[in-house]
Structures are given as C-alpha cells and as structure tokens.
Design a protein around this motif. Structure first.
Motif, PDB file in Angstrom:
ATOM      1  N   VAL A 278      53.250  -2.159   6.579  1.00 25.43           N
ATOM      2  CA  VAL A 278      53.229  -1.100   5.754  1.00 25.43           C
ATOM      3  C   VAL A 278      52.552  -1.647   4.401  1.00 25.43           C
ATOM      4  CG1 VAL A 278      54.784   0.256   4.381  1.00 25.43           C
ATOM      5  CG2 VAL A 278      55.411  -0.228   6.592  1.00 25.43           C
ATOM      6  N   ILE A 367      47.360  -2.846  11.538  1.00 24.36           N
ATOM      7  CA  ILE A 367      47.631  -1.614  12.669  1.00 24.36           C
ATOM      8  C   ILE A 367      48.703  -2.312  13.530  1.00 24.36           C
ATOM      9  CG2 ILE A 367      45.703  -2.556  14.024  1.00 24.36           C
ATOM     10  CD1 ILE A 367      47.250   0.877  13.755  1.00 24.36           C
TER      11      ILE A 367
ATOM     12  N   ASN B  51      44.932   6.620  12.805  1.00 25.02           N
ATOM     13  CA  ASN B  51      44.646   5.292  12.425  1.00 25.02           C
ATOM     14  C   ASN B  51      43.145   4.975  11.941  1.00 25.02           C
ATOM     15  OD1 ASN B  51      47.305   4.872  12.240  1.00 25.02           O
ATOM     16  ND2 ASN B  51      47.574   3.855  14.282  1.00 25.02           N
ATOM     17  N   PHE B  89      49.182   7.193   2.931  1.00 24.11           N
ATOM     18  CA  PHE B  89      49.852   7.323   4.155  1.00 24.11           C
ATOM     19  C   PHE B  89      51.242   7.692   4.120  1.00 24.11           C
ATOM     20  CE2 PHE B  89      46.532   4.161   4.865  1.00 24.11           C
ATOM     21  CZ  PHE B  89      45.974   4.525   6.198  1.00 24.11           C
ATOM     22  N   PHE B  91      54.560   7.920   6.916  1.00 24.28           N
ATOM     23  CA  PHE B  91      54.713   7.824   8.304  1.00 24.28           C
ATOM     24  C   PHE B  91      55.898   8.517   8.961  1.00 24.28           C
ATOM     25  CE2 PHE B  91      52.923   4.045   5.866  1.00 24.28           C
ATOM     26  CZ  PHE B  91      52.052   3.783   6.860  1.00 24.28           C
ATOM     27  N   HIS B  93      58.513   6.962  10.330  1.00 27.07           N
ATOM     28  CA  HIS B  93      59.854   6.261   9.711  1.00 27.07           C
ATOM     29  C   HIS B  93      59.899   6.027   8.451  1.00 27.07           C
ATOM     30  CE1 HIS B  93      61.048   5.779  13.924  1.00 27.07           C
ATOM     31  NE2 HIS B  93      59.700   5.696  14.332  1.00 27.07           N
ATOM     32  N   ASN B  95      59.028   4.167   6.315  1.00 28.71           N
ATOM     33  CA  ASN B  95      58.548   2.994   5.777  1.00 28.71           C
ATOM     34  C   ASN B  95      58.340   2.801   4.420  1.00 28.71           C
ATOM     35  OD1 ASN B  95      58.268   2.385   8.245  1.00 28.71           O
ATOM     36  ND2 ASN B  95      55.828   2.756   8.904  1.00 28.71           N
TER      37      ASN B  95
END
Ligand code: ATP
Ligand code: MG
Lengths: 373, 223
Positions: A278, A367, B51, B89, B91, B93, B95
């Motif tokens: 992250v 990634i 991604n 970004f 996500f 979850h 994060n």
C-alpha cells in the motif's frame, strides 16, 4: 525523512513484547561486551601498575655456574652500562621484630640509576649503612636513622625508597639494599648473582644482547641474557589476547542478539507485506521503505546499546570490586571507552542485522506486495 | 484532453502450468473529467487493467501513456513519483495504514511529496471535511472506524496530492448497499467537480453512476 522514523517508532510499538525481547537480546550482548571489556582492561591496568618494566634493560644471569665472575663482569662493562647485583635472603632484626628479608648488595653509584628515594638519601660508596624498600619500611614501621641487625652487622637506615613494583631485575620494595662492601663482609661472594645492563637506545637492545652473547658465550654458555623488552612485549601480547578473548565472548552474545533482531525484522517484513504494498502504491519510494526498517533496527540497537552499556558499566564496577578489590580502574579513559565501544557494537549489530530485511522489504514489487494476504 | 491512453496492451502471466493471458490487445483512452467503470466477470482482467493504468504493473506488450507521456522504460523511482503525484488509489479493503490516524493517513502522501507538516495538516482536515467524515474522527485509528468511514478517509487520501486520476478497485466491495450508495454519491460529486475517475466493479448499480462502462471478457474489451 522524519516521517519514516515516526513510522519505525510506531511499528515497534505494535509488537511491544517482541520489541522488548529484541532489545533485551542487545542489552545482554552489549552488557557482556562492556563488562568483559572493562574487566580485561582493569586486569591489564592492575597488573602493569604492579609491575616495574623497562624496555631498555637486559638482565644477565650466570649459566652453569652459580655466579658471574669478576672477569666476565668487566667484559660486560665494556659493552654497556652494567650494574652488578648480589642478592641474599636472610633473617634480620627490624625494629622490634625479626623477619626474613631479601638483601641486595649494590654499588652506591648504581642506586640512582635504578631507584628513587622517598625519605633520607642513598648511602655513600663503601658505606656500612643501608636503604630499605617502601613496603618493608611500612610493614616494620622503619624510620630513617634507625639501625637494623643482619647477623653481626648493624647498618643504619639512611634512606627509604619509593615504591617501585615487581620487577624482573630487582624487587626493592620488600628488600634491604646495602653496599657492595658490606655485602662482601657479610656473605663473601666470589662474583655477582646477576648483572643489569642498561642500553641507552631501546632499538639497540637486540644488538647489545647479541654482543654480550658473542663475547661471553663464545666457547661455552656461561651467561643467559633476559631481555626485558621481550617480556614487556609478550606481556602486552598476553593482555591483548585476554582482551580479545573477553571481547570475543561478549561478541558471541551480541551475535546471538543480532540473529534475534534479524528474526524479528524478517517477521515484520513478512507480516507487513501488504502494508508495504500500500505504501509503495500510494507513492513511497524504495528508499523510504528501506529507511523505515533501518530506523526500526537503529532504535532497537540504540535503546539496547545504551541500556546495555550502562548496565555493563555497573556490572564492570561490581566485578572490579569483587576480583580486584577496587574500582579505581573503572574511571580511566581506557575503561570508559568500552561503554562507547559497547553502544557502537550494539547499534552496529542491530543495524547490520536489519540491513537484509530492510533491503528485502524495499525490493518487494508493489503489485505483488499489495496482493499479499 | 486525454489523461490515459492504452495501445494494444497485453498482459501474460507465465505460470508453471502454461501461461494466462489476463489482458489481450486492449486499447482504450480516458479523457479528463471522465467517469468510467470497468465491468466483467471474475478473472476477466479488470484489476490487471486498473493496475496497469495505475503504473503499479507493466504490460507484457503494448504501450501506456499517462497525460500523453509514455510510461514504459521509466525507473522504479520515476514510476513511484508518478503514482505519488498523479494517481489516487482507492482499494476494496480500504488499506489505510493502521499505525496512522485518519488525518495522518491523508497527510502522508503530502508529506512524501515534501509539503510542510502544518500545511499538510490543514489540507488533510479540509479533505476529510470534503469527503464527509465526521469532525473529530480525524484522530481515530482506522481500526476505530467503520468500513464506510475508512473508505471516505481512503478517498481523502487519494485526493491528497490533487491527482490526475482516481483509480478505485471495487471501492464498494466490502460495504453494505446503503454505504455503497453514499460512497458512489461522493465519487460522483468529485467527478462533477472535474475529477477523472475509473472504477472497477461487479455491481451494475455502481456502474450506473458512471458515464461510461467498459466491459471486459477474458481479457478483451467488448462492446
Ligand atoms: N500475479 C498473478 N499471477 C498469475 N496470474 C494472475 C496474477 N494476477 C492475475 N492473474 C490472473 O489473471 C487473470 C485476471 O485477473 P484479475 O485479477 O485482473 O481479474 P479480475 O477481473 O480483477 O477478477 P476479480 O473480479 O475476481 O477481482 C485471472 O485469470 C488471474 O488468475
Ligand atoms: Mg479484481
């Protein structure tokens, strides 16, 4: 960057017990290193303080025969500054008591070369007086002006010597020193027990030794020459070995601590893989991740190192008092230096152990790290 | 103006039991201010596509342009910088970083960019207000927040460095339908204020908020 330091601090707080254990490992390692370093240094200081060592002296002992003959002495004198010494253990009346004591016979002119006076003066050439060593004077409460009794002779004490320490030539601290003449009267020696040869230039010691052996031991070996320089050197070597040995033991415990840091850091990098992903995804550089983990091991090492060094100093104090009976060697620069050596090794070990995990964490592909559950 | 352009992008994963083509010759572009959803069955390559757009992954072949500039050949540091400055970004979850408070999570990307702490804090508070997080929750750790609140914080974090694009991979996947709606309302509001947003989703309701939907099947864009 201070944010990564802050990250490191907080991350260590997440697993307090684990961090504390890792610190304890470093504390024990640094404690051992510091305490043993101080012990080794204190032993060295205490022994060298008690020894009287001069590098530029040779001591010539008779070999095969009981004494060095006058003729051989004359040869020695031609090579260098030679000081003939006779010695005899005997009983003497000292003050109100009688005790066994070492008696040296020496020329009055040689005394200032080897000894220092604390009180009174040296005796004159051919004198029937004596000087006594510091420890002996203290033990029997002897004073300048008093007479002592050796057999039928009653030399007067004209001087008390300064304390000198244990030597490989003479040990005057517990001895009586009388003139050559008085010694002859008492014991009638037919030569000298040994001869001290002083060499001006310490670098010429070997050459003089060789010269002596060439001249005197030509046909057969009549003298053996003891080189103080060699003794000094081998003593230094010995204490270096003792220090290395003790530091080696300390280093082993530190190495164990290093392994535990490595283990803790590896666990953290694996557990935090996703988090690293992250951080990388939202724009943290590899360097940032590397720094964060290095700061973690730096903090562990610094906390453990400082605590360990302080405890080590304390333990060093206890050992010094216990083994050597005093703590005065503790506050010498060479002992205190081990506190800093301990801290440096603690931090160094910890950071070194953290290098690989930190590097690995920084190399994780964002990634793949993100996908990690 | 074009923000994202993909030209014949293919992504192949080499696995011990043969290779998997996650993306197959995908070409697309996203303009400034677009609100795009990517839909498709599980395993169709949606996350892979997102991604690659987000410069987290690189295509096996084909070219990616962000803001007109080619991405291939950039170093890890350059890609990181690009993500920091131009991508936001979000996500599934959430994060968020668990050791940081909500506000610190939002401040973090700004600090990474070298903004002064004071400024970052100010802007962080402002952003948390903008995404509708209750005042006072800023000092809470992520573990003390609900899923919806965490996702709001994550959106605020994504906005921190004023990015060119917001990339969200199933942002409502872990939320109930009511919370999902409010998060989509938030994204819609941001889009209306000019943000470029790409959302990956399974949910037709989520897709219905967007102006344009791309469909992926077996790594190919259809329709
Ligand atoms: N790291 C990887 N290694 C090997 N195969 C992968 C990897 N990542 C994705 N794949 C494969 O690529 C294909 C597309 O994956 P992707 O995650 O993009 O699908 P998705 O559309 O996001 O699915 P979902 O809706 O379940 O999230 C899948 O067949 C998947 O198994
Ligand atoms: Mg997916």
């Amino acid at each position: 960057m201070s944010i990564f330091f802050e990250f490191a601090r907080r991350n260590l707080g997440r697993h307090k017990f684990r961090s504390v254990l890792a610190v304890v490992g470093i504390v024990i390692g640094v404690l051992a290193l510091t305490a043993l370093g101080i012990l080794g240094n204190s032993i060295r200081l205490s022994v060298t303080e008690q020894l009287y060592l001069v590098g530029n002296e040779l001591v010539v002992f008779p070999h095969g025969e009981p004494l060095i003959s006058e003729k051989n002495f004359k040869t020695l004198e031609r090579v260098a500054d030679a000081i003939p010494v006779n010695s005899q253990a005997d009983r003497a009346v000292l003050g109100s008591e009688t005790g066994a004591v070492m008696i040296y016979g020496m020329r009055a002119t040689d005394l200032p070369k080897l000894l220092d006076i604390a009180d009174g003066q040296f005796f004159k050439h051919g004198s029937l007086n004596c000087v006594v060593g510091a420890s002996l004077a203290a033990e029997y409460d002897l004073r300048v002006g008093e007479r002592i009794i050796i057999r039928e002779q009653k030399p007067r004490i004209v001087g008390i010597l300064k304390e000198r320490g244990i030597g490989f030539d003479i040990n005057p601290d517990n001895a009586i020193i009388i003139s050559e003449k008085l010694f002859s009267t008492l014991y009638e020696p037919e030569g000298y027990d040994f001869v001290i040869v002083r060499v001006e230039d310490i670098d010429k010691v070997e050459a003089v030794k060789e010269e002596i052996e060439n001249r005197l031991n030509k046909k057969e070996e009549v003298v053996s020459v003891m080189e103080m320089k060699m003794i000094v050197e081998s003593l230094k070597e010995f204490f270096r070995m003792v220090s290395v040995f003790l530091l080696g033991i300390g280093s082993i415990s530190l190495a164990v601590a290093g392994v535990s840091i490595l283990n803790v850091m590896m666990m953290s990098t694996v557990e935090r893989t996703k988090e690293i992903g992250v951080m990388r995804a939202i724009g943290t550089s590899r360097r940032g991740i590397l720094l964060m983990f290095l700061y973690e091991s730096l903090i562990l090492g610094a906390v453990g190192g400082v605590l360990g060094a302080m405890l080590g100093f304390g333990v060093g104090y206890l050992i010094d008092v216990w083994i050597l009976g005093k703590a005065s060697y503790l506050f010498t620069p060479s002992s205190v230096a081990y506190v800093f050596v301990g801290i440096a090794f603690g931090v160094g070990t910890s950071v070194f152990s953290g290098l690989y995990p930190a590097w690995r964490a920084s190399r994780l592909k964002p990634i793949e790290a993100l996908r990690f559950e | 103006m074009e923000v994202v352009r993909l030209v014949e992008v293919t992504k192949v994963y080499e696995l011990p039991r043969g290779s998997v083509k996650a993306l197959d010759d995908v070409s697309m572009s996203v303009g400034a201010g677009d609100f795009v959803s990517i839909m498709g069955p599980s395993g169709s390559g949606k996350s892979t596509l997102l991604n690659i757009i987000g410069c987290l992954d690189t295509p096996t072949s084909g070219e990616v342009f962000i803001g007109g500039a080619r991405v291939s050949g950039l170093s890890d540091d350059e890609l990181t910088r690009l993500r920091l400055e131009r991508m936001g970004f979000v996500f599934q979850h959430f994060n968020l970083i668990p050791t940081l408070t909500a506000l610190e999570n939002v401040e973090f990307p700004m600090l990474l960019r070298g903004m002064r702490e004071r400024e970052a804090k100010e802007r962080g508070k402002q952003l948390l207000r903008a995404v509708g997080l209750d005042e006072g929750l800023g000092e809470h750790k992520p573990s003390e927040l609900s899923g919806g609140e965490q996702q709001r914080v994550a959106i605020a974090r994504a906005l921190a460095n004023d990015p060119d694009i917001i990339l969200a991979d199933e942002p409502t996947g872990n939320l109930d339908s009511k919370t999902s709606k409010s998060i989509m309302e938030l994204l819609k509001m941001l889009n209306e204020r000019g943000r470029t947003i790409i959302v990956v989703t399974h949910d037709p309701l989520v897709a219905s908020y967007t102006a344009r939907t791309l469909k992926l099947v077996d790594g190919r864009l259809v329709g």
